[in-house]
Enzyme design. Structure first.
Site, PDB file in Angstrom:
ATOM      1  N   ASP A 582      32.402  28.281  31.170  1.00 32.16           N
ATOM      2  CA  ASP A 582      32.106  29.521  30.444  1.00 32.16           C
ATOM      3  C   ASP A 582      32.573  29.625  28.982  1.00 32.16           C
ATOM      4  O   ASP A 582      31.762  29.748  28.082  1.00 32.16           O
ATOM      5  CB  ASP A 582      32.671  30.723  31.206  1.00 32.16           C
ATOM      6  CG  ASP A 582      32.151  30.785  32.635  1.00 32.16           C
ATOM      7  OD1 ASP A 582      31.539  29.790  33.081  1.00 32.16           O
ATOM      8  OD2 ASP A 582      32.351  31.806  33.300  1.00 32.16           O
ATOM      9  N   GLU A 779      42.068  29.498  42.164  1.00 31.35           N
ATOM     10  CA  GLU A 779      40.910  29.042  41.394  1.00 31.35           C
ATOM     11  C   GLU A 779      41.307  27.967  40.370  1.00 31.35           C
ATOM     12  O   GLU A 779      40.576  27.020  40.126  1.00 31.35           O
ATOM     13  CB  GLU A 779      40.311  30.248  40.667  1.00 31.35           C
ATOM     14  CG  GLU A 779      39.020  29.965  39.923  1.00 31.35           C
ATOM     15  CD  GLU A 779      38.476  31.217  39.248  1.00 31.35           C
ATOM     16  OE1 GLU A 779      39.203  32.227  39.152  1.00 31.35           O
ATOM     17  OE2 GLU A 779      37.308  31.184  38.828  1.00 31.35           O
TER      18      GLU A 779
END
Ligand SMILES: *[C@@H]1O[C@H](CO)[C@@H](O)[C@H](O)[C@H]1NC(C)=O
Length: 820
Positions: A582, A779
């Site tokens: 991202d 994560e």
């Protein structure tokens, strides 16, 4: 033509031996079609609603859903916050998830619920050899108080009938509740007739669960072992909103009770929060139990097509079988190696893998797509990101589908749906466990492809899935790509098939337990599966090349091939979501002449996997074409993206003089050609890339390889999502490449061996330590402290650590960082 052949004489001895030692019926031969049918049957039912703490459904749209709600009922105030249903991040769990899970057999999950003061265990057991409609299954729900021995808990199990067909409570339900079992009966097309039994208090466990008397009964009367049952009939599309539906019902009950007993004298919470006994036919059935202290009961699903029912006795014995078979298979498949062979790593590795494979979900529903194909989406002009934003805001996206998807997921609380970028990584460990399941998931994904070859990168199917996603992220765009990670699986599968040529496989378990072994040992069966997939793979490949093409010619770029250059569409000044990385820094400002080294590398990976599969399928012309693409990509990676000055791979853009220019941010993007295997193992550039990896002032940390170099001006800035943290998916690719380099004689072998050993140790230790401390996989990991961060219970690609545990121990495990 590479086909597996089982030598017939050899086969004879195997059959004889198997008959003698194991009683397995190796005499039976199965066709590819039989194997698929049996495999489908064994995978029909599962806890395929991974967004819930526990819920089951079959892989059949509009059929039957089940789920579980629970809370402690000790006081009035906290109920709103302690009623569990969907997995949430902020519920103060001391960890939850599958301790063991085998998709063909079942799994055992523990939910360590501190706020509710209970450890809830869900032991899910399948008996798929029974009948041809997915067989029977059962789940044992047990609760163990964490501190307060007599904590009061209520558990509500529900079944919802989504489409047409019946669902009815068969047991007579008196106003004060049921004594003993509650039996529901139903039928639906693909499932046929079935019954669902919620057991009462069995004789041998009498007294474990104490039901308080129901408030409708006089306060002096004490009824033990009462179960409450309530039936509702709702709009089918409202059924997934079970919790609000239940709360609404409880509210009317509470109002009634308060009126009856007065505001100052309400029944205690464990009586107040109970459903009305009002049962019959309807599409939603609630079954409620209230317990004091520890408890246990079973839910049994029996298919009408099964000759023998599943019982509480079956569940007890199959739980024990499952524990043994899972542990044995895990050891055999993943082969944990030193120094990670101790019992503490076993529990950790079992849990991470089980949560990955136990996160399998079946999703069905419509999804939002923008098919305006607005000319702005070509992103051809300077300033294109403003034009595309305008174009997007003008479009009213439409609902498409419904479609279905069988997939694993990144995270049960936060991302309980399919992600294209993640799925290829998920399937790497799953492939080792179950080839057939991996093929089914891969096919399910490729079946979502549209006529052009596009697959939406995020699968948000149906209103339940949409309810978890902010509106601006719900719409999918058919010009947006995503890393085609499923091709990683195609490559690994090709490795497996090559290995089988020299070591053919002999199934040594029952076909219902392990259909993959039969798939791999039946001549032609894998070929058939791959042949189905092949045209879909090539179509997606062509789509990616066409829609993400980069421009070499207009800018007078000097490259071996004018075609092999790529640019992700979907850039803004701050983000490139489609690349998967991202906020990783890219050229500023964005430019239509930009070229992305990771995009080119992914195409290289696709080309090399396709070349291997085409060879396997004897598609020789195709194989030659893909090999040619790959060769051109290897040249172009260097011609277009290598910076001799910075000694690393970099994105390219166009400068103020309309000239090709490299934009270098040391980090994962610089390692892509290395990660996907496009580099010459003996080349000089390999040495430079190893330098970059090993440099503690850039990418090397004690906790894994950083996403961005410490020396980059943007290191750790803004969202800091892909700008410093350690990610396991990228680290898995890096450590795998280091391993293969460590196993290849050449100038970099010794260096790679040292780096491999240290990185392997750092990665396992980081994920393990954080798991031990917090009860969760995360994560990403902090590059300085190793602390798990961002999404909790991220058992998607972080579970790749089980593959790393199983990598061989070579090189200097004990060496310090300074020696790298
Ligand atoms: C197995 O299941 C898949 C997916 O639901 C379906 O497409 C296929 O036809 C089934 N195969 C058989 C032999 O039933």
């Amino acid at each position: 033509m590479a086909r597996m052949r089982l030598d017939s004489m050899w086969m004879f001895w195997v059959v004889l031996l198997l008959r003698l030692v194991s009683g397995v019926d190796a005499d039976t031969t199965y066709t590819a079609q039989d194997i698929e049918r049996i495999s489908n049957n064994t995978l029909l039912w599962g806890p395929y609603r991974p967004n819930l703490y526990f819920g089951t459904r079959p892989r059949i749209p509009n059929s039957l859903l089940t789920g579980l709600l629970f809370t402690r009922v000790e006081d009035y105030a906290s109920i709103q916050h302690t009623f569990r249903h969907t997995c949430e991040q902020n519920e103060n769990m001391a960890g939850y998830g599958w301790d063991i899970f085998d998709p063909r057999l079942g799994g055992i999950q523990t939910i360590r619920d501190t706020a509710n003061g209970i450890d809830l265990t869900t032991s899910f057991i399948k008996d798929t050899a029974a009948g041809d409609k997915g067989g029977n299954w059962g789940v044992r729900i047990s609760g163990k108080p964490r501190e307060k021995e007599d904590v009061k808990t209520t558990v509500i199990f529900y079944t919802a009938r989504e489409g047409l067909g019946g669902l009815e409570v068969e047991t007579d339900v008196p106003a004060e509740g049921v004594e003993g079992d509650v039996v529901m009966k139903g039928e639906s097309g693909a499932l046929g007739d079935f019954t669902i039994t919620v057991t009462g208090d069995p004789e041998d466990r009498k007294g474990i669960n104490k039901h308080p008397f129901h408030s409708h009964v006089t306060a002096q009367e004490k009824h033990l072992d009462r179960t409450f049952v309530n039936t509702q009939q709702l709009q089918p599309d409202a059924l997934w909103q079970t919790k609000p539906i239940l709360f609404q019902h409880l509210k009317t009950q509470i109002e009634e009770l308060i009126e009856r007993y007065g505001k100052d004298n309400p029944p205690p919470p464990y009586q107040l929060y109970t459903i009305a006994n009002n049962a019959g036919a309807g599409n939603l059935q609630f079954v409620q139990k209230v317990f004091e202290g520890p408890f246990e009961f079973d839910i049994l699903f029996n298919s009408g097509s099964a000759p023998e029912p599943i019982t509480s006795t079956t569940i007890s014995s199959k739980i024990e079988d499952l524990k043994k078979s899972f542990a044995a298979k895990f050891k055999d498949v993943f082969k944990p190696s030193a120094p990670f062979t101790g019992a503490k790593y076993e529990e950790f590795a079992h849990s991470l893998f089980s949560n990955l494979i136990g996160g399998l979900g079946y999703f069905h529903g419509d999804s939002l797509v923008d098919r305006s194909y607005a000319p702005e989406y070509e992103e051809e002009n300077e300033g294109f990101w403003d034009e595309t934003a305008d174009a997007r805001s003008r479009v009213q996206p439409v609902l498409e589908g419904p479609s279905e998807l069988f997939t694993s997921i990144p995270s049960r609380p936060f991302f309980p749906r399919g992600f294209l970028w993640d799925e290829g990584f998920h399937l790497i460990p799953i492939l080792d466990w179950d080839v057939d399941l991996t093929l089914q998931i891969t096919k399910s994904w490729f079946n979502l492809m549209d006529d052009d070859g596009w697959i939406a990168r995020e699968q948000i199917l149906g209103p339940e899935a949409r309810s978890k996603v902010p509106a601006e992220f719900q719409v999918q765009y058919p010009h947006y790509a995503n890393p085609p990670t499923l091709f990683l699986i195609i490559s690994s599968l090709a490795d497996k098939l090559d290995a089988l040529k020299s070591h053919p496989l002999t199934p040594h378990t029952d076909i219902h337990t392990d259909p993959s072994a039969y798939l791999l040992s039946t001549p032609g069966a894998v070929d058939a599966a791959l042949r189905d997939l092949y045209p879909l793979l090539t179509k997606h490949y062509a789509w990616f090349r066409r829609t993400q093409a980069g421009d070499v010619k207009s800018y007078d770029r000097d490259a071996f091939s004018t075609k092999e250059a790529y640019r992700w569409r979907g850039r803004t000044t701050t983000h490139l979501l489609t690349s998967g990385l991202d906020d990783y820094p890219r050229a500023q400002p964005p430019h239509p002449g930009e070229l992305h080294v990771d995009a080119l590398s992914w195409v290289g990976l696709m080309a090399s996997s396709l070349a291997r599969i085409a060879t396997f399928l004897s598609e020789d012309d195709d194989a030659a074409r893909f090999a040619k693409h790959e060769a051109a990509i290897r040249r172009n990676v260097d011609d277009l993206h290598w910076s001799a000055e910075r000694k690393m791979y970099c994105d390219a853009s166009i400068d103020d003089y309309e000239e090709h220019v490299l934009v270098c941010h040391a980090g994962y993007v610089s390692l892509f050609p290395f990660m996907v295997g496009l580099m010459d193992p003996a080349g000089e550039k390999m040495g430079d890339v190893l330098d970059l990896i090993a440099n503690p002032a850039e990418l090397w940390s004690e906790h894994g390889i950083r996403s961005l170099g410490k020396g980059d001006a943007l290191y750790g800035t803004e969202e800091d999502y892909w700008r410093s943290p350690v990610w396991l998916n990228m680290n898995y690719l890096i450590v795998s490449r280091l391993l293969s380099l460590a196993q290849t004689p050449g100038p970099h072998q010794s260096r790679a061996t040292t780096l491999y050993a240290a990185l392997r140790r750092n990665l396992v230790t980081t994920v393990y330590t954080s798991w031990k401390e917090t009860g969760f996989a995360w994560e990403q990991y902090h590059p300085e402290t190793g602390a798990g961060q961002r999404t909790q219970h991220f058992t998607g690609w972080t579970s790749l650590v089980v593959k790393i545990l199983g990598m061989p121990e070579i090189g200097g495990e004990g060496r310090e960082r300074d020696e790298l």
